[in-house]
Motif scaffolding. Structure first.
Motif, PDB file in Angstrom:
ATOM      1  N   SER A   1       2.119   6.012   3.581  1.00 28.20           N
ATOM      2  CA  SER A   1       3.296   5.645   2.908  1.00 28.20           C
ATOM      3  C   SER A   1       3.613   4.745   1.320  1.00 28.20           C
ATOM      4  O   SER A   1       4.024   5.078   0.859  1.00 28.20           O
TER       5      SER A   1
ATOM      6  N   ILE B   1      -2.448  17.279  -4.590  1.00 32.75           N
ATOM      7  CA  ILE B   1      -1.257  18.367  -4.817  1.00 32.75           C
ATOM      8  C   ILE B   1      -0.421  17.043  -4.101  1.00 32.75           C
ATOM      9  O   ILE B   1      -0.904  16.358  -2.934  1.00 32.75           O
ATOM     10  N   GLN B   2       1.033  17.053  -4.489  1.00 32.31           N
ATOM     11  CA  GLN B   2       2.067  16.345  -3.358  1.00 32.31           C
ATOM     12  C   GLN B   2       2.494  16.683  -3.204  1.00 32.31           C
ATOM     13  O   GLN B   2       3.317  17.604  -3.638  1.00 32.31           O
ATOM     14  N   GLU B   3       2.668  16.978  -1.342  1.00 30.88           N
ATOM     15  CA  GLU B   3       3.445  16.907  -0.659  1.00 30.88           C
ATOM     16  C   GLU B   3       4.768  17.976  -0.451  1.00 30.88           C
ATOM     17  O   GLU B   3       5.975  18.146  -0.219  1.00 30.88           O
ATOM     18  N   ASN B   4       5.226  15.731  -0.869  1.00 32.55           N
ATOM     19  CA  ASN B   4       6.486  15.545  -0.579  1.00 32.55           C
ATOM     20  C   ASN B   4       7.197  15.216  -1.713  1.00 32.55           C
ATOM     21  O   ASN B   4       7.967  14.222  -2.267  1.00 32.55           O
TER      22      ASN B   4
ATOM     23  N   LEU C   1      -1.307  14.854  -0.702  1.00 29.35           N
ATOM     24  CA  LEU C   1      -1.164  14.036  -0.605  1.00 29.35           C
ATOM     25  C   LEU C   1       0.269  14.311   0.016  1.00 29.35           C
ATOM     26  O   LEU C   1       1.166  14.349   0.003  1.00 29.35           O
TER      27      LEU C   1
ATOM     28  N   GLN D   1      -2.685   7.970  -3.966  1.00 30.00           N
ATOM     29  CA  GLN D   1      -3.365   8.281  -5.619  1.00 30.00           C
ATOM     30  C   GLN D   1      -4.494   7.975  -5.851  1.00 30.00           C
ATOM     31  O   GLN D   1      -5.653   8.555  -6.210  1.00 30.00           O
TER      32      GLN D   1
ATOM     33  N   GLU E   1       2.010   5.802  -2.275  1.00 29.96           N
ATOM     34  CA  GLU E   1       1.677   6.799  -2.907  1.00 29.96           C
ATOM     35  C   GLU E   1       1.071   5.903  -3.889  1.00 29.96           C
ATOM     36  O   GLU E   1      -0.445   7.310  -3.828  1.00 29.96           O
TER      37      GLU E   1
ATOM     38  N   THR F   1       3.294  12.073   2.174  1.00 26.83           N
ATOM     39  CA  THR F   1       4.298  10.563   3.103  1.00 26.83           C
ATOM     40  C   THR F   1       4.870  10.928   4.299  1.00 26.83           C
ATOM     41  O   THR F   1       3.976   9.534   5.390  1.00 26.83           O
TER      42      THR F   1
ATOM     43  N   GLY G   1       7.716   3.197  -0.656  1.00 23.72           N
ATOM     44  CA  GLY G   1       6.816   3.249   0.700  1.00 23.72           C
ATOM     45  C   GLY G   1       7.468   2.877   1.718  1.00 23.72           C
ATOM     46  O   GLY G   1       6.452   2.736   2.425  1.00 23.72           O
TER      47      GLY G   1
END
Lengths: 346, 158
Positions: free
Chosen positions: B4, A235-238, B29, B10, B6, B31, A309
């Motif tokens: 940071s 799950i991608q939270e951001n 996931l 992943q 990603e 950041t 990032g």
């Protein structure tokens, strides 16, 4: 044929990638098609260049023709040189009709009156670009064909792109000749330099994609660039933050490809801000330092910092203003209301 | 997984999922922390937080330090660990080793060095994380997160 000319042609041909030699010679047009047929373009370059020189002998090439070949080479491979941008200024608003012959005559005359030993060649291209090749000599020596400067002047604009050679001392003379020949009053060097001539043109002619609002908002499917992870257990939270970064990036950099610059240089003459207890640098003097960002493609790298990032979005305006301000050399001083000396710190 | 980078997150998450296990796992996931509150009701209990720091990027360290402030104290009883990548590229290190060690000490959590760009190490790290996760979730009788955490810390000091 002059031996120096022969050698010059030979070396110029050697610079060209083998697959391009035939096309370039055809563009040059000095050797006839029948002559070109006699050359085997599959042999090693050494031999090809010898053959070319041989044929040029037959046609009695002189330095003028050799110079044209050099211009053609540099026009196709401008990125081998570093280009600076100059802007000319007119006092009034008079838009005089640009006369090419006049320009060439005046330019030559002006330059030659100061320095007799120069080789000057012109070549015009579509998009109103005039390419000028100058080989410099001294009052006592013949022009050195390997010490050349190139000038690209778009006659409908006040901009001149110059690739000077090592002889920087000839620059003022060159600038003066340009100003006089083009009927301007003065010329100044912009703080903009790069290997990519086209990118420099993009920046000053504002041909890159700027950060204005696109008329048609992108459809939602297109915006979701990251492929949906097939696995629902990840799950991608951001997601919202990611989308915000994409949006900010797009607003700042625009959608299209960025002009290609290799570096940005910031000369700092600001006061050192330290902890008062640390007592570093008692004297209230500006702390001089130079910050240089370099990259094979600086603007694209900056554009990808936040999505990767490595930095916050939005980036510092000191970095993002580069195309708009058309400069990649900056001097930052301690002036109120000017750039505060704060950087993004990746 | 908080970090940071990603792409690396992943890849690690996928490596973890590929491992054989007999329990259900979901990987979040992020950041940075705190997690967006809109999804609070959808989130199950969190058993392990792994912070990813790239030693080549001061930004990633700052990011993790800021996120740590949002972690409830109870997690630091063995449910937090630090994954440090990039140690192989000595020339590009911009984070001091001392800072990393201090982080592990201050937060009483193990620090794992792993070059996650290499597949073999990724798989090994995934296995380690899974093992830790099992313990933190209470699936291993007799071993608690706290005891395991102190075990790991003591062996690192030797």
């Amino acid at each position: 044929m002059d031996e120096t000319v022969a050698e010059y042609i030979r070396r110029t041909v050697l610079k060209i990638p083998r697959d391009e030699i035939k096309t370039m010679l055809q563009k040059w047009g000095f050797l006839s098609e029948t002559q070109l047929q006699t050359i085997n373009f599959h042999q090693i370059k050494e031999n090809i260049s010898q053959d070319v020189v041989q044929l040029c002998e037959e046609n009695s090439a002189d330095i003028k023709q050799a110079a044209v070949l050099d211009i053609i080479y540099n026009h196709i491979y401008p990125n081998k040189r570093v280009w600076s941008v100059y802007q000319m200024n007119k006092a009034g608003e008079e838009t005089e009709f640009f006369d090419l012959t006049d320009f060439k005559k005046t330019f030559k005359r002006r330059l030659r009156s100061a320095l007799k030993n120069v080789t000057i060649n012109f070549r015009e291209y579509e998009d109103n670009a005039i390419w000028i090749r100058i080989a410099w000599g001294t009052p006592y020596t013949k022009p050195n064909q390997y010490k050349t400067s190139y000038v690209v002047y778009h006659s409908q604009t006040p901009y001149v792109f110059v690739s000077a050679s090592v002889l920087k001392s000839n620059l003022p003379l060159l600038c003066q000749a340009l100003v006089v020949a083009s009927n301007y009053h003065d010329i100044r060097e912009m703080e903009l330099r790069s290997h990519s001539l086209n990118s420099l043109k993009d920046i000053v002619f504002k041909r890159y994609s700027q950060n204005f609002q696109t008329y048609y908002p992108r459809p939602l499917q297109e915006r979701n660039v990251a492929p949906e992870s097939a696995d629902l257990r990840i799950i991608q939270e951001n997601k919202n933050e990611k989308e915000r970064i994409e949006r900010v990036n797009r607003e700042v950099f625009g959608d299209g490809p960025q002009p290609k610059l290799e570096f940005a240089q910031y000369k700092l003459e600001t006061m050192f801000k330290s902890d008062p207890e640390m007592d570093v640098l008692d004297k209230r003097e500006p702390f001089r330092c130079l910050v240089k960002f370099s990259s094979p493609h600086l603007l694209e790298a900056l554009k990808s910092l936040a999505p990767a990032g490595m930095a916050d979005a939005p980036l510092s305006p000191l970095l993002t203003c580069i195309p708009q301000k058309a400069r990649n050399y900056f001097k930052i001083r301690e002036k109120k209301g000017f750039f505060p000396g704060s950087f993004v710190s990746p | 997984l908080v970090g940071s980078d990603e792409g690396l997150q992943q890849k690690l998450a996928e490596a973890i999922l590929r491992e054989k296990k007999n329990f259900k796992i979901s990987i979040h996931l992020a950041t940075s922390l705190p997690l967006p509150s809109e999804r609070d009701h959808l989130r199950p209990r969190i058993d392990l937080i792994a912070f990813m720091i790239d030693i080549k990027s001061k930004y990633s360290l700052k990011n993790v330090e800021a996120s740590l402030a949002h972690v409830d104290a109870s997690f630091f009883l063995g449910k937090v660990c630090f994954l440090v990548t990039g140690v192989g590229r000595v020339n590009y290190c911009s984070v001091e080793m001392n800072a990393i060690w201090k982080l592990g000490e201050v937060y009483c959590s193990p620090v794992l060095f792993c070059e996650l760009e290499l597949e073999g190490i990724r798989v090994a790290t995934a296995q380690r994380l899974l093992r830790m996760l099992q313990i933190c979730a209470g699936h291993v009788p007799g071993v608690s997160a706290l005891s395991f955490g102190s075990l790991m810390r003591n062996s690192a000091d030797d």
